[in-house]
Write an enzyme that holds these catalytic residues in place. Structure first.
Site, PDB file in Angstrom:
ATOM      1  N   GLU A  89      17.091 -16.785 -10.214  1.00  0.00           N
ATOM      2  CA  GLU A  89      16.544 -15.698 -10.470  1.00  0.00           C
ATOM      3  C   GLU A  89      15.719 -15.496 -11.733  1.00  0.00           C
ATOM      4  OE1 GLU A  89      15.960 -13.063  -8.788  1.00  0.00           O
ATOM      5  OE2 GLU A  89      16.079 -11.361 -10.225  1.00  0.00           O
ATOM      6  N   GLU A 128       7.095 -14.045 -12.367  1.00  0.00           N
ATOM      7  CA  GLU A 128       6.447 -13.095 -12.056  1.00  0.00           C
ATOM      8  C   GLU A 128       5.860 -12.092 -12.930  1.00  0.00           C
ATOM      9  OE1 GLU A 128       8.817 -10.734  -8.882  1.00  0.00           O
ATOM     10  OE2 GLU A 128      10.618 -11.072 -10.222  1.00  0.00           O
ATOM     11  N   TRP A 149      -2.831  -2.784  -1.552  1.00  0.00           N
ATOM     12  CA  TRP A 149      -2.643  -4.329  -1.680  1.00  0.00           C
ATOM     13  C   TRP A 149      -3.327  -4.796  -0.801  1.00  0.00           C
ATOM     14  CZ3 TRP A 149      -0.468  -8.291   0.376  1.00  0.00           C
ATOM     15  CH2 TRP A 149       0.114  -9.572  -0.244  1.00  0.00           C
ATOM     16  N   CYS A 161       0.759  -0.937   0.050  1.00  0.00           N
ATOM     17  CA  CYS A 161      -0.053  -0.020   0.167  1.00  0.00           C
ATOM     18  C   CYS A 161       1.049   1.355  -0.087  1.00  0.00           C
ATOM     19  CB  CYS A 161      -0.918   0.047   1.196  1.00  0.00           C
ATOM     20  SG  CYS A 161      -2.257  -1.219   1.262  1.00  0.00           S
ATOM     21  N   LYS A 167       5.798  -4.018  -4.584  1.00  0.00           N
ATOM     22  CA  LYS A 167       7.263  -3.941  -4.433  1.00  0.00           C
ATOM     23  C   LYS A 167       7.809  -4.155  -3.068  1.00  0.00           C
ATOM     24  CE  LYS A 167      11.238  -2.310  -6.527  1.00  0.00           C
ATOM     25  NZ  LYS A 167      11.683  -3.402  -7.211  1.00  0.00           N
ATOM     26  N   HIS A 201      17.498 -36.593  -9.997  1.00  0.00           N
ATOM     27  CA  HIS A 201      16.635 -36.938  -8.670  1.00  0.00           C
ATOM     28  C   HIS A 201      15.282 -36.545  -8.702  1.00  0.00           C
ATOM     29  CE1 HIS A 201      20.564 -38.269  -7.109  1.00  0.00           C
ATOM     30  NE2 HIS A 201      21.187 -36.921  -7.742  1.00  0.00           N
ATOM     31  N   LYS A 217      11.971 -14.331 -12.449  1.00  0.00           N
ATOM     32  CA  LYS A 217      11.572 -13.087 -13.118  1.00  0.00           C
ATOM     33  C   LYS A 217      10.314 -13.926 -14.220  1.00  0.00           C
ATOM     34  CE  LYS A 217      13.035 -10.738 -11.576  1.00  0.00           C
ATOM     35  NZ  LYS A 217      13.687 -10.207 -10.365  1.00  0.00           N
ATOM     36  N   ARG A 236       3.780  -0.057  -4.912  1.00  0.00           N
ATOM     37  CA  ARG A 236       3.310  -0.753  -3.607  1.00  0.00           C
ATOM     38  C   ARG A 236       2.171  -1.640  -3.442  1.00  0.00           C
ATOM     39  NH1 ARG A 236       6.745   1.668   0.105  1.00  0.00           N
ATOM     40  NH2 ARG A 236       5.467   0.866   1.825  1.00  0.00           N
ATOM     41  N   ASN A 281      -1.351   2.236   5.874  1.00  0.00           N
ATOM     42  CA  ASN A 281      -0.317   1.220   5.161  1.00  0.00           C
ATOM     43  C   ASN A 281       0.068   0.391   6.533  1.00  0.00           C
ATOM     44  OD1 ASN A 281       1.555  -0.247   4.089  1.00  0.00           O
ATOM     45  ND2 ASN A 281       3.047   1.405   4.139  1.00  0.00           N
ATOM     46  N   GLY A 282      -0.398  -0.979   6.197  1.00  0.00           N
ATOM     47  CA  GLY A 282       0.084  -2.055   7.371  1.00  0.00           C
ATOM     48  C   GLY A 282      -1.084  -2.658   7.652  1.00  0.00           C
TER      49      GLY A 282
HETATM   50  C1  F6R Z   1      11.273  -9.918  -7.191  1.00  0.00           C
HETATM   51  C2  F6R Z   1      11.291  -8.995  -6.317  1.00  0.00           C
HETATM   52  C3  F6R Z   1      11.211  -9.454  -4.793  1.00  0.00           C
HETATM   53  C4  F6R Z   1      12.029  -8.990  -3.753  1.00  0.00           C
HETATM   54  C5  F6R Z   1      11.620  -9.295  -2.348  1.00  0.00           C
HETATM   55  C6  F6R Z   1      12.637  -8.616  -1.283  1.00  0.00           C
HETATM   56  O1  F6R Z   1      11.444  -9.470  -8.590  1.00  0.00           O
HETATM   57  O2  F6R Z   1      11.678  -8.110  -6.463  1.00  0.00           O
HETATM   58  O3  F6R Z   1      11.408 -10.929  -4.552  1.00  0.00           O
HETATM   59  O4  F6R Z   1      13.185  -9.309  -3.956  1.00  0.00           O
HETATM   60  O5  F6R Z   1      10.208  -8.955  -2.169  1.00  0.00           O
HETATM   61  O6  F6R Z   1      12.476  -7.189  -1.357  1.00  0.00           O
HETATM   62  P1  F6R Z   1      13.506  -6.250  -0.870  1.00  0.00           P
HETATM   63  O7  F6R Z   1      14.882  -6.494  -1.562  1.00  0.00           O
HETATM   64  O8  F6R Z   1      13.096  -4.991  -1.031  1.00  0.00           O
HETATM   65  O9  F6R Z   1      13.761  -6.756   0.786  1.00  0.00           O
END
Ligand code: F6R
Length: 607
Positions: free
Chosen positions: A480, A487, A74, A2, A602, A503, A484, A27, A100-101
Site C-alpha cells: 500500500e 500514484e 476520463w 466520468c 476515483k 530471489h 501511494k 471521477r 458515463n460508461g
Molecule cells: C488507490 C485507489 C484505488 C482503489 C481501487 C478500488 O489509492 O484508490 O486503487 O482502491 O480503484 O476502488 P474501490 O475501493 O472504490 O472499489
C-alpha cells in the site's frame, strides 16, 4: 469514471454545474463541458483540461440560462480533446447529452446512423446515443430515450436534454451510478451524492434499467419500457462540510488526518466491551449463516485489495477460517466452484468498481453468499450484496485512498473478531480489542510526525525508484505504501515481502534505490533485520519503521521513524500512517497534483 450532473430549477445552472463538477472531478479530469438552455437554444461549452479552465472560459462568455448539464471526463474512446469532451449533441443541436460508461456496440450503431445520414463530430462512443435519441425523437424526450436505450449494449448513466423541451432532463441508468436530488422548485441529478449535498438531503438512487424525468417541480420515474415506477426517497446523513478542505492544502492530507476519527466511527457501536464481543448483526447476514462459513474469498481492486490481504491474516489467525484474496479483474473470469460454505467478501470504497461489481454478480448467479465492505451507502455493490459492513469514513475526495483504507482495515479486523467468537475461538480476543481501542489515539500521535516526515521526504526529491519491504501483516502495508508513492508522486516503487528479496529483487539495490523497511518488534523482527542488513551490504539507503524504544535499530539503518507499541497484529494501522504521509509530502514537494494524479480516476466504473 466520468462525472455527470444536471440541474433544472429557478437558479442560473452555471454556478451549480461548475460547483458540482468540481465535486465530481475526482471521477475524471481530462476534459469538461456544460450545456444549458439559453435564448431558445442549447449553448454548449467544452474544454480540454480541468474544470478550472472551463470555469474561466465560462466567465469570459458570461453564459446564463435555466436548466443544464455538465460533465467531467476520463477518456476511454477518443483522446482527451475539446471535440471528444461532453456534452455531445445530435445533428442540428436537437438532442444534447452527457454520458458515463462505455457503449460496446457503438461501432454498429454508428455505421447504421451514418448510413441514415447522421453526421458525427467526435471519436467517442457517447455521441451515438445523442443521434439515436434524435432518431426516435417525436416531441417527447423520455419516449425517445426509452427507445434508444433499448438498443444500447454496455454501461451507461446518461442525462439528456432536448432543445424543444426546455427545463426537462431525462436520465437513464444501466451500470454506472446516478442519483437524483429533490429540491424546492429545483431538482438535480449527478453521478454521486457529493454535488447534491448543498441543495438537498432527499435523494433517490436509480437502479439499472430505470429512467428519471426531472423538471423544476417534479421527478418521475419509469423503467426502460416507459412503465411508471415508484421510488423510495432516502435521507442523506453526509453533510456539505464533509466535502470541504477545511484549511488543509489538499483533500488527501485532510483525509489522512481524519483517520483517527474514521477508525473510531467504524468501530462505534460494534464492540461490546464487557463481553469482548463484536456485533455482526447489522451486516444483515444471519449469525447462523455466518457460523456455517468454512471458507472466505475476498475480492477487490487496488488499495481495497491490499486491505483484503491484511484481512486474510486477521481472519485466518483469529477465526481459523481459510481465506483466498483475489483481484476482482481476475476473479470475474475465474471458474468459481459454488458451495454452500463460502462467503464472498467484496471490498470497495466506492461500491461502484466495475470489476468488483461484475465479480459480485457472478457469485450471486452461482448462489454464493456475499458480504460487501463498502463506504458508500446505496452504492451498487452495497445494494446487491446479501449483507453490508459499512465503513463510516465519510466522503473521500482525494483520488488516492487513505482514510477509507483505515476504515476497511477496521471493518476487516472487526469481522475477523466477530467470526472468531462465532467459532468459539476466545484466544487473545479481549487483549486485542483493548489494544485496538487505543489505535485512534496512537494514529493521532503519529500524525504529529508530519513535519519530521516532510523534512525526510526532501532528501528524496530526485529519487526515481523506491523499494518497500515488510513481512507478515506488514507486507500488505508495504504494498500500500508503494502504491501511494507511485500514484501521487509518479516515483517507481516496488514492494516485496522481505524474505523474497534474495530471489531476485535484491539485484536492483544500489545507493540510488532507497528502501522503506517496516520492522516492528514482532515475530518476524529478526528476519526483517536480516533483510535490512542484506540491503545495507549493497550500499542501499534504509529508512526503518520501528517500535518506539528500539534503540539498536538506529545503528543499522540511515533513518528511523518510530511507531508506538501495540499488539503485533495491529501494527499495520500504525505503520501505514508514516507511509501515507511520506508519499503525500514527497508528491507535494515535487509539485504533483496530489488530489488528482494523472491518468487516474476515483471510481473505476469501466472494465
Ligand atoms: C488507490 C485507489 C484505488 C482503489 C481501487 C478500488 O489509492 O484508490 O486503487 O482502491 O480503484 O476502488 P474501490 O475501493 O472504490 O472499489
Amino acid at each position: 469514471m466520468c462525472g455527470i450532473i444536471g440541474y433544472s430549477g429557478r437558479q442560473n445552472p452555471i454556478p451549480i454545474l461548475i460547483d458540482g463538477l468540481k465535486k465530481l472531478e475526482y471521477r475524471g479530469y481530462d476534459s469538461a463541458g456544460v450545456a444549458i438552455f439559453s435564448g431558445g437554444d442549447i449553448k454548449r461549452l467544452r474544454v480540454k483540461g480541468k474544470i478550472s479552465l472551463l470555469e474561466e472560459k465560462i466567465k469570459q462568455l458570461q453564459l446564463d440560462g435555466s436548466c443544464g448539464l455538465g460533465h467531467t471526463r476520463w477518456a476511454t474512446h477518443g483522446v482527451p480533446s475539446e471535440e471528444n469532451a461532453h456534452p455531445h449533441r445530435s445533428c442540428g443541436n436537437q438532442i444534447v447529452l452527457v454520458h458515463n460508461g462505455i457503449i460496446e456496440n457503438y461501432h454498429l450503431l454508428k455505421e447504421r446512423l451514418l448510413a441514415e445520414g447522421h453526421q458525427f463530430e467526435s471519436e467517442t462512443d457517447s455521441e451515438v446515443i445523442a443521434h439515436l435519441v434524435e432518431k426516435y425523437y417525436a416531441g417527447c424526450l423520455e419516449e425517445a430515450v426509452s427507445r434508444a436505450v433499448q438498443e444500447l449494449e454496455g454501461a451507461f448513466a446518461i442525462a439528456v436534454i432536448s432543445r424543444d423541451e426546455p427545463g426537462k432532463i431525462v436520465v437513464a441508468k444501466l451500470g454506472p451510478p446516478a442519483v437524483v436530488g429533490f429540491g424546492d422548485g429545483e431538482n438535480i441529478v449527478a453521478s454521486d451524492v457529493n454535488p447534491l449535498l448543498s441543495y438537498t438531503n432527499k435523494v433517490a438512487f436509480l437502479e439499472d434499467r430505470e429512467i428519471a424525468i426531472l423538471t423544476p417541480n417534479e421527478i418521475r420515474f419509469t423503467d426502460f419500457t416507459g412503465k411508471p415506477i415508484e421510488k423510495r426517497i432516502e435521507i442523506l446523513t453526509w453533510s456539505p462540510l464533509m466535502i470541504e478542505k477545511r484549511g488543509f492544502k489538499h483533500f488527501m492530507l485532510k483525509e489522512i488526518f481524519e483517520q483517527p476519527q474514521v477508525i473510531r466511527e467504524t468501530m462505534e457501536g460494534r464492540i461490546k466491551l464487557d463481553k469482548a464481543q463484536v456485533l455482526l448483526d447489522e451486516t444483515g447476514l444471519s449469525l447462523s449463516s455466518l457460523k456455517r462459513i468454512k471458507r472466505l474469498v475476498m475480492v477487490a481492486c487496488g488499495t481495497s485489495f491490499h486491505a483484503g490481504l491484511l484481512g486474510k491474516y486477521y481472519v485466518e489467525t483469529l477465526a481459523r477460517i481459510p481465506v483466498e484474496v483475489v483481484y476482482a479483474s481476475e476473479y470475474r473470469y475465474h471458474e468459481v466452484i459454488p458451495d454452500g460454505e463460502t462467503l464472498a467478501v467484496f471490498i470497495s470504497q466506492s461500491g461502484e468498481t466495475a470489476d468488483t461489481l461484475a465479480s459480485l454478480r457472478q457469485v450471486k448467479k452461482l448462489g454464493l453468499s456475499s458480504l460487501a465492505i463498502c463506504n458508500v451507502a446505496q452504492s451498487s455493490i452495497a445494494r446487491e450484496s446479501d449483507g453490508v459492513f459499512y465503513t463510516h469514513a465519510g466522503p473521500e475526495i482525494g483520488v488516492a485512498a487513505t482514510k477509507t483504507f483505515s476504515a476497511q482495515l477496521t471493518a476487516l479486523f472487526l469481522l475477523a473478531v466477530g467470526l472468531a467468537q462465532l467459532q468459539n475461538n476466545q484466544e487473545e480476543r479481549l487483549n486485542l480489542i483493548q489494544a485496538f481501542r487505543k489505535i485512534p489515539w496512537q494514529v493521532e500521535a503519529l500524525l504529529g510526525q508530519k513535519e519530521m516526515i516532510d523534512a525526510l521526504s526532501a532528501r528524496f526529491l530526485h529519487t526515481e525508484h523506491f523499494l518497500y519491504l515488510g513481512r507478515w501483516v506488514n507486507y500488505p502495508i508495504a504494498l500500500e505504501g508503494a502504491l501511494k508513492l507511485k500514484e501521487i508522486s509518479y516515483i517507481h516503487a516496488e514492494a516485496y515481502p522481505g524474505g523474497e528479496m534474495k530471489h531476485g529483487p535484491i539485484a536492483l539495490i544500489d545507493e540510488k534505490m532507497p528502501t522503506m523497511a517496516i520492522c516492528p518488534q514482532d515475530k518476524v523482527y529478526e528476519k526483517m533485520l536480516s533483510n535490512i542488513m542484506e540491503v545495507k551490504a549493497r550500499q542501499g539507503v534504509v529508512i526503518a519503521l520501528a517500535t518506539q524504544g528500539d534503540e539498536s535499530i538506529k545503528k543499522k539503518v540511515d533513518q528511523v521513524i518510530y511507531l508506538p507499541s501495540t499488539h503485533p497484529l495491529l501494527f499495520p494501522f500504525l505503520s501505514l500512517v508514516p507511509l501515507q504521509l511520506f508519499a503525500y509530502c514527497l508528491a507535494a514537494r515535487r509539485g504533483a497534483d496530489v488530489d488528482q494524479p494523472r491518468n487516474l480516476a476515483k471510481s473505476v466504473t469501466v472494465e
